[in-house]
Design a protein around this motif. Structure first.
Motif, PDB file in Angstrom:
ATOM      1  N   LEU A   1       0.811  -1.219   0.000  1.00  0.00           N
ATOM      2  CA  LEU A   1       0.000   0.000   0.000  1.00  0.00           C
ATOM      3  C   LEU A   1       0.846   1.272   0.000  1.00  0.00           C
ATOM      4  N   ARG A   2       1.663   1.453   1.014  1.00  0.00           N
ATOM      5  CA  ARG A   2       2.416   2.703   1.140  1.00  0.00           C
ATOM      6  C   ARG A   2       3.413   2.871  -0.007  1.00  0.00           C
ATOM      7  N   SER A   3       4.124   1.803  -0.345  1.00  0.00           N
ATOM      8  CA  SER A   3       5.128   1.906  -1.403  1.00  0.00           C
ATOM      9  C   SER A   3       4.486   2.221  -2.750  1.00  0.00           C
ATOM     10  N   THR A   4       3.314   1.642  -3.013  1.00  0.00           N
ATOM     11  CA  THR A   4       2.626   1.905  -4.280  1.00  0.00           C
ATOM     12  C   THR A   4       2.132   3.343  -4.347  1.00  0.00           C
ATOM     13  N   LEU A   5       1.535   3.833  -3.263  1.00  0.00           N
ATOM     14  CA  LEU A   5       1.056   5.215  -3.244  1.00  0.00           C
ATOM     15  C   LEU A   5       2.213   6.195  -3.396  1.00  0.00           C
ATOM     16  N   LEU A   6       3.353   5.876  -2.776  1.00  0.00           N
ATOM     17  CA  LEU A   6       4.502   6.784  -2.841  1.00  0.00           C
ATOM     18  C   LEU A   6       5.138   6.853  -4.226  1.00  0.00           C
ATOM     19  N   GLU A   7       4.829   5.887  -5.091  1.00  0.00           N
ATOM     20  CA  GLU A   7       5.326   5.962  -6.462  1.00  0.00           C
ATOM     21  C   GLU A   7       4.706   7.149  -7.201  1.00  0.00           C
ATOM     22  N   ASP A   8       3.468   7.468  -6.845  1.00  0.00           N
ATOM     23  CA  ASP A   8       2.742   8.547  -7.525  1.00  0.00           C
ATOM     24  C   ASP A   8       2.540   9.788  -6.668  1.00  0.00           C
ATOM     25  N   ILE A   9       2.631   9.627  -5.348  1.00  0.00           N
ATOM     26  CA  ILE A   9       2.313  10.720  -4.432  1.00  0.00           C
ATOM     27  C   ILE A   9       3.472  10.917  -3.456  1.00  0.00           C
ATOM     28  N   ASP A  10       3.972  12.133  -3.367  1.00  0.00           N
ATOM     29  CA  ASP A  10       5.055  12.410  -2.430  1.00  0.00           C
ATOM     30  C   ASP A  10       4.543  12.291  -0.986  1.00  0.00           C
ATOM     31  N   GLU A  11       5.417  11.897  -0.087  1.00  0.00           N
ATOM     32  CA  GLU A  11       5.022  11.721   1.316  1.00  0.00           C
ATOM     33  C   GLU A  11       4.409  12.991   1.898  1.00  0.00           C
ATOM     34  N   SER A  12       4.892  14.136   1.469  1.00  0.00           N
ATOM     35  CA  SER A  12       4.368  15.414   1.976  1.00  0.00           C
ATOM     36  C   SER A  12       2.932  15.664   1.532  1.00  0.00           C
ATOM     37  N   GLN A  13       2.480  14.958   0.493  1.00  0.00           N
ATOM     38  CA  GLN A  13       1.134  15.135  -0.052  1.00  0.00           C
ATOM     39  C   GLN A  13       0.216  13.953   0.250  1.00  0.00           C
ATOM     40  N   LEU A  14       0.753  12.948   0.912  1.00  0.00           N
ATOM     41  CA  LEU A  14      -0.019  11.740   1.216  1.00  0.00           C
ATOM     42  C   LEU A  14      -0.772  11.926   2.538  1.00  0.00           C
ATOM     43  N   PRO A  15      -2.019  11.483   2.620  1.00  0.00           N
ATOM     44  CA  PRO A  15      -2.760  11.596   3.885  1.00  0.00           C
ATOM     45  C   PRO A  15      -2.058  10.857   5.029  1.00  0.00           C
ATOM     46  N   GLU A  16      -2.224  11.379   6.213  1.00  0.00           N
ATOM     47  CA  GLU A  16      -1.604  10.792   7.403  1.00  0.00           C
ATOM     48  C   GLU A  16      -1.967   9.324   7.588  1.00  0.00           C
ATOM     49  N   ILE A  17      -3.201   8.982   7.285  1.00  0.00           N
ATOM     50  CA  ILE A  17      -3.658   7.603   7.524  1.00  0.00           C
ATOM     51  C   ILE A  17      -2.925   6.588   6.652  1.00  0.00           C
ATOM     52  N   TYR A  18      -2.224   7.063   5.625  1.00  0.00           N
ATOM     53  CA  TYR A  18      -1.443   6.167   4.775  1.00  0.00           C
ATOM     54  C   TYR A  18       0.061   6.411   4.935  1.00  0.00           C
ATOM     55  N   GLY A  19       0.429   7.034   6.065  1.00  0.00           N
ATOM     56  CA  GLY A  19       1.840   7.245   6.352  1.00  0.00           C
ATOM     57  C   GLY A  19       2.409   8.541   5.825  1.00  0.00           C
ATOM     58  N   GLY A  20       1.534   9.455   5.404  1.00  0.00           N
ATOM     59  CA  GLY A  20       1.985  10.737   4.877  1.00  0.00           C
ATOM     60  C   GLY A  20       1.918  11.854   5.897  1.00  0.00           C
ATOM     61  N   LYS A  21       1.822  13.086   5.400  1.00  0.00           N
ATOM     62  CA  LYS A  21       1.910  14.265   6.267  1.00  0.00           C
ATOM     63  C   LYS A  21       0.624  15.083   6.351  1.00  0.00           C
ATOM     64  N   LEU A  22      -0.320  14.839   5.450  1.00  0.00           N
ATOM     65  CA  LEU A  22      -1.492  15.711   5.383  1.00  0.00           C
ATOM     66  C   LEU A  22      -2.712  15.152   6.112  1.00  0.00           C
ATOM     67  N   LYS A  23      -3.444  16.061   6.750  1.00  0.00           N
ATOM     68  CA  LYS A  23      -4.712  15.691   7.361  1.00  0.00           C
ATOM     69  C   LYS A  23      -5.788  15.698   6.277  1.00  0.00           C
ATOM     70  N   LEU A  24      -6.774  14.847   6.435  1.00  0.00           N
ATOM     71  CA  LEU A  24      -7.872  14.800   5.472  1.00  0.00           C
ATOM     72  C   LEU A  24      -8.852  15.949   5.727  1.00  0.00           C
ATOM     73  N   ILE A  25      -9.283  16.570   4.649  1.00  0.00           N
ATOM     74  CA  ILE A  25     -10.249  17.669   4.744  1.00  0.00           C
ATOM     75  C   ILE A  25     -11.523  17.270   4.001  1.00  0.00           C
ATOM     76  N   PRO A  26     -12.692  17.299   4.676  1.00  0.00           N
ATOM     77  CA  PRO A  26     -13.943  16.969   3.982  1.00  0.00           C
ATOM     78  C   PRO A  26     -14.096  17.796   2.712  1.00  0.00           C
ATOM     79  N   ILE A  27     -14.583  17.185   1.670  1.00  0.00           N
ATOM     80  CA  ILE A  27     -14.609  17.872   0.366  1.00  0.00           C
ATOM     81  C   ILE A  27     -15.397  19.164   0.406  1.00  0.00           C
ATOM     82  N   GLN A  28     -16.450  19.232   1.228  1.00  0.00           N
ATOM     83  CA  GLN A  28     -17.236  20.459   1.300  1.00  0.00           C
ATOM     84  C   GLN A  28     -16.469  21.599   1.979  1.00  0.00           C
ATOM     85  N   ASP A  29     -15.397  21.259   2.726  1.00  0.00           N
ATOM     86  CA  ASP A  29     -14.616  22.284   3.430  1.00  0.00           C
ATOM     87  C   ASP A  29     -13.336  22.661   2.688  1.00  0.00           C
TER      88      ASP A  29
END
Length: 202
Positions: A172-200
């Motif tokens: 999971l993490r290695s595959t996502l990191l092929e396309d998404i930098d860790e700084s842009q990956l949601p925290e729940i997948y080992g990244g740095k960003l918090k999830l924001i509801p789409i309406q917000d």
């Protein structure tokens, strides 16, 4: 127009017909030019779609939690799709035309198996948002979803099928990191960003 041409393999006649169909649909289904949050309250209350970050190509990322989806009445789900897709498209930087989806199916069960909604999503995405989808990562897919997938598969065009990637838990993490930098990956997948509801999201 370029997107419609690519979606119809550079066939001008077919692309023109597709564009006209889109314009007629948009005029009828989104008469104000946008879908307001107040038009999709039940869908938003499910808190199932988030938008945060971009992939390495600059495509905005949305995370969808399949276990939080439950069928709603009438056309609210279709309106929610347009609400969400328009939000994604609005976040695209200049020169970028696609978005990336992480479809998280952890906890998915029979109660979430809404074939009618899935077919509507496929139709709207393919017919009215051509060449907008960059890639879909399907993660934590349980066995029950594979049964649903067999039903949906024939309705997905060949170009879209190539963009859908099922990812195993160990990769999971290695595959996502092929396309998404860790700084842009949601925290729940080992990244740095918090999830924001789409309406917000902006």
């Amino acid at each position: 127009m370029r997107r419609f041409l690519r979606a119809r393999n550079q066939n001008v006649e077919k692309a023109s017909a597709m564009l006209l169909k889109y314009l007629e649909w948009r005029r009828a289904f989104v008469p104000k030019g946008f879908i307001a949050a107040s038009e999709v309250p039940n869908e938003l209350a499910q808190n199932k779609m988030f938008m945060q970050g971009t992939d390495k190509k600059g495509c905005p990322i949305a995370v969808v939690f399949g276990a939080k989806h439950f069928a709603t009445e009438g056309d609210e789900f279709k309106r929610f799709l347009v609400f969400a897709l328009d939000k994604l498209c609005a976040r695209m930087p200049a020169g970028e035309e696609k978005f990336t989806i992480i479809g998280d199916l952890k906890g998915y069960g029979y109660a979430n198996s809404d074939i009618r909604a899935y077919l509507a999503a496929i139709s709207i995405l393919q017919d009215y948002y051509p060449e907008r989808l960059g890639k879909v990562f399907v993660i934590h897919a349980p066995y029950i979803f594979m049964t649903v997938w067999k039903i949906l598969y024939p309705f997905i065009d060949q170009n879209t099928k190539k963009k859908i990637v099922f990812v195993g838990n160990k990769q999971l993490r290695s595959t996502l990191l092929e396309d998404i930098d860790e700084s842009q990956l949601p925290e729940i997948y080992g990244g740095k960003l918090k999830l924001i509801p789409i309406q917000d999201s902006d």
